[in-house]
Write an enzyme that holds these catalytic residues in place. Structure first.
Site, mmCIF file in Angstrom:
data_model
loop_
_atom_site.group_PDB
_atom_site.id
_atom_site.type_symbol
_atom_site.label_atom_id
_atom_site.label_comp_id
_atom_site.label_asym_id
_atom_site.label_seq_id
_atom_site.Cartn_x
_atom_site.Cartn_y
_atom_site.Cartn_z
ATOM 1 N N ASP A 1 0.827 -1.210 0.000
ATOM 2 C CA ASP A 1 0.000 0.000 0.000
ATOM 3 C C ASP A 1 0.865 1.266 0.000
ATOM 4 O OD1 ASP A 1 -2.362 1.484 0.140
ATOM 5 O OD2 ASP A 1 -3.220 0.239 1.707
ATOM 6 N N ASP B 1 -10.956 1.700 -3.071
ATOM 7 C CA ASP B 1 -11.475 1.409 -1.731
ATOM 8 C C ASP B 1 -12.995 1.385 -1.728
ATOM 9 O OD1 ASP B 1 -9.146 0.987 -0.364
ATOM 10 O OD2 ASP B 1 -8.969 3.026 0.401
#
Ligand code: GLA
Length: 690
Positions: free
Chosen positions: A445, A513
């Site tokens: 990430d 997301d």
């Protein structure tokens, strides 16, 4: 195929359907000749014989015709190359030589001590272009800007630009507008690819989904970048792109040093936007994405279920349920390491949290393997929380400006990956981690942009922008070599780092997301214009959707939405009922059947997600899969029949769902009814040629 004409000055690259040609004029200028359908070498020679327009004081004959416009001399277009030495700025280059090796054309130029090589390579119907600069001295050269390529479109009227814009949780939305005179600049000055634009553009004049000419360009770079689309005064269009957002200095080349730009890839398709997408997809599956012939497993990720509230026992409980519904890869997300019980602490300390995982990660990994699944973890190596052992030991390891505040986002700072000590630390931590437990998968990430990109003490601090990306690539490459069975996912708060560069060293990307199944259709629609389903991770999460707006949707709708890519599950399985778990098991079993067609097949976008019925179709050999979604039904507006594509009109197709046999010509011309009704309905249709 690459051909050189007898004059030794005209070169033609040829793909299955397209051709690309350049010519070196007798004055040593490199002229763009052709990009479009296949042509013969004689055609390229005929184009080379056409005179350039005359120059006069207010316009340049070179502008709009040069393959790689450098700064300096009679040029007024945006330069692709801008360099300076202590004495002068700009480039006056002379052709040195050319090489054709393994289908790659290398055209070498020189300006005093600076060697400039333009590279062209045709892969499928995609032309890869990049540039190498090598400084043979004696002076140091500052590279203010070095674009990877300038693309020149043929003379046409009415160009339209397609782009994929977005923001966090709303990535890759397709926008198509007419071009006008001047420049349209897309890019990122955030240090990573960014959620705001995918580094891709497409240009057409009158193409549809399956007809007409489309030009596409996509950059393989995961840092700041810029693509400028210019409509010049004579209406010609050029597209220039490369690493870095502005021209204030990329790097300094001392004598003996060299720099290679990232690849800027381009394609021409005569098959509309759908044809262009399929060419991009095939190119990435064949040449870019590692092991793309291996289908990606169905994963479970615990993030939406647990947030930071992680315990080994809860993970085991989720893993048992995940295994029972057919999941193949179980991923523990954020919160397993250091003092990471919230986003305020722990980033940088890549050791399992001793309270949460007293025996390290191995016992959980073994448990997951015992359940027949692979085991994966989340990391965010380029970042550090000020509240971490790493930062306490090395506060100078972050990007910062001397004497200025260090801007925190999500309570974190960006490590200066351009530093060798930081690179070595990360290598040791991650190599140690991957050696400490049987880990099969890493979700990598990157959760904030650069803001204070300084490097006190370094004579040329701005080099950290490009060096960060190069260090990231080197670290990933080194980890992949040392741990070849580990797969990597690129994530950046969802889809903030998706490009051809990161995809050449990761196995899939986290698309967004936003896991709302309806919002996702628009994101996936845009994404599919450049990247294949094989890399597009999509999860089924809880309903009402916890993150965004609380939309309620059926398990059917959520699954069929996520089955358009690499299927994953991200809901709290400990709260799913027995019926829901049984239904999920059936969907996952169905996905495994259609997976080769979805992940490796040719994609046809049958109808875009614009409120009513939308659908995509995948074709692989004799197998066809249609995924269809009905957003909302309206009285008096029955969902239309879906006209399929990519089928053989002379063949018949058996529907695996109903057993009915359909004629190819009928499916192509008249279509088929999906039977969808109500709001948020969805269906999977499998057809097999008989
Ligand atoms: C990012 C990712 C999420 C999740 C969190 C964890 O936002 O996109 O999927 O991993 O970080 O902090």
């Amino acid at each position: 195929m690459l051909q050189t004409a007898d004059d030794g000055r005209t070169w033609l690259l040829t793909g299955p359907t397209s051709g690309y040609a350049v010519h070196l004029t007798e004055h040593g200028e490199l002229r763009h000749l052709h990009w479009g359908p296949r042509i013969e070498l004689a055609d390229a020679e005929a184009l080379a014989a056409r005179p350039l327009p005359d120059s006069w004081p207010f316009e340049s004959a070179l502008d709009g015709h040069e393959e790689y416009p450098v700064e300096g001399g009679p040029r007024f277009v945006r330069p692709a190359l801008s360099v300076r030495t202590a004495e002068r700025r700009g480039t006056e280059w002379a052709f040195e030589t050319y090489e054709t090796k393994g289908g790659e054309l290398r055209l070498r130029f020189r300006d005093s001590g600076l060697g400039i090589t333009l590279h062209h390579r045709m892969r499928g119907d995609v032309v890869e272009r990049w540039v190498t600069l090598d400084n043979r001295g004696p002076d140091a050269v500052e590279v203010l800007r070095a674009d990877s390529a300038t693309w020149t479109l043929p003379d046409r009227e009415g160009w339209r630009l397609s782009q994929l814009h977005g923001r966090w949780a709303a990535e890759s939305r397709l926008v198509r507008t007419g071009l006008t005179y001047g420049e349209k600049v897309l890019g990122s000055r955030r240090g990573h690819t960014g959620h705001q634009h995918l580094p891709w553009v497409a240009l057409d004049t009158d193409a549809g989904e399956e007809h007409g000419e489309v030009y596409g360009c996509a950059l393989g770079w995961s840092g700041s970048w810029r693509i400028a689309v210019a409509q010049l005064p004579d209406a010609r269009v050029q597209i220039t792109g490369g690493a870095g957002y502005d021209d204030s200095g990329l790097l300094r080349l001392r004598a003996g040093e060299s720099y290679t730009t990232p690849v800027f890839a381009g394609l021409w398709s005569g098959g509309g936007h759908g044809g262009a997408s399929r060419t991009w997809h095939a190119y990435q599956r064949t040449y870019v994405v590692p092991d793309a012939d291996r289908d990606r497993p169905v994963l479970y990720n615990s993030w939406e279920a647990t947030g930071f509230d992680i315990s080994e026992e809860r993970q085991r409980a989720l893993a048992r349920r995940a295994a029972a519904i057919g999941v193949e890869l179980f991923v523990v997300d954020d919160g397993w390491f250091g003092a990471r019980t919230s986003d305020r602490a722990g980033l940088g300390d890549w050791r399992p949290n001793p309270d949460r995982f007293p025996g390290g990660l191995k016992p959980l990994a073994d448990h997951v393997h015992g359940l027949g699944m692979e085991f994966g973890i989340w990391v965010e190596p380029e970042m550090v929380n000020p509240d971490s052992d790493l930062y306490r030991a090395h506060p100078d390891w972050v990007q910062h400006q001397p004497g200025r505040r260090r801007t925190e986002f999500r309570h974190q700072l960006v490590l200066n990956l351009a530093r060798e000590d930081v690179q070595e630390y990360l290598w040791e931590q991650l190599d140690g981690l991957l050696s400490s437990a049987p880990i099969d998968y890493v979700k990598w990430d990157f959760n904030r942009c650069f803001t204070d990109a300084g490097w006190p003490g370094e004579p040329y601090p701005q080099r950290l922008w490009a060096d960060h990306v190069r260090a990231l690539y080197a670290l990933l490459d080194r980890l992949r070599t040392a741990h070849p069975r580990v797969a990597f996912e690129s994530c950046s708060g969802g889809g903030g780092r998706i490009d051809l560069g990161i995809l050449s060293r990761t196995d899939q990307v986290w698309t967004s997301d936003n896991t709302d199944p309806l919002d996702r259709l628009a994101i996936q629609h845009g994404f599919s214009h450049i990247h294949p389903a094989r890399v597009m991770a999509a999860w089924v999460t809880d309903s009402p959707n916890t993150m965004l707006g609380g939309r309620v949707s059926s398990l059917r709708f959520r699954f069929v939405s996520a089955m358009a890519g690499v299927l994953g599950v991200g809901g709290d399985l400990t709260r799913w009922t027995e019926e829901e778990l049984a239904e999920a098991r059936d969907w996952i079993a169905l996905y495994k059947e259609i997976r080769p067609v979805v992940q490796r097949g040719g994609l046809y976008r049958l109808r875009p997600p614009r409120g009513g019925l939308s659908a995509v179709q995948y074709v692989l050999g004799d197998e066809t899969v249609v995924l269809a979604w009905l957003q909302a039904q309206h009285h008096g507006e029955p969902p239309p029949a879906l006209r399929l594509r990519g089928l053989d009109p002379a063949s018949s197709y058996a529907c695996r769902e109903t057993g009915e046999v359909h004629r190819g010509a009928v499916l192509l011309h008249h279509g088929m009814h999906t039977g969808l009704r109500g709001d948020l309905d969805a269906a999977v249709v499998r057809l097999c040629r008989i």
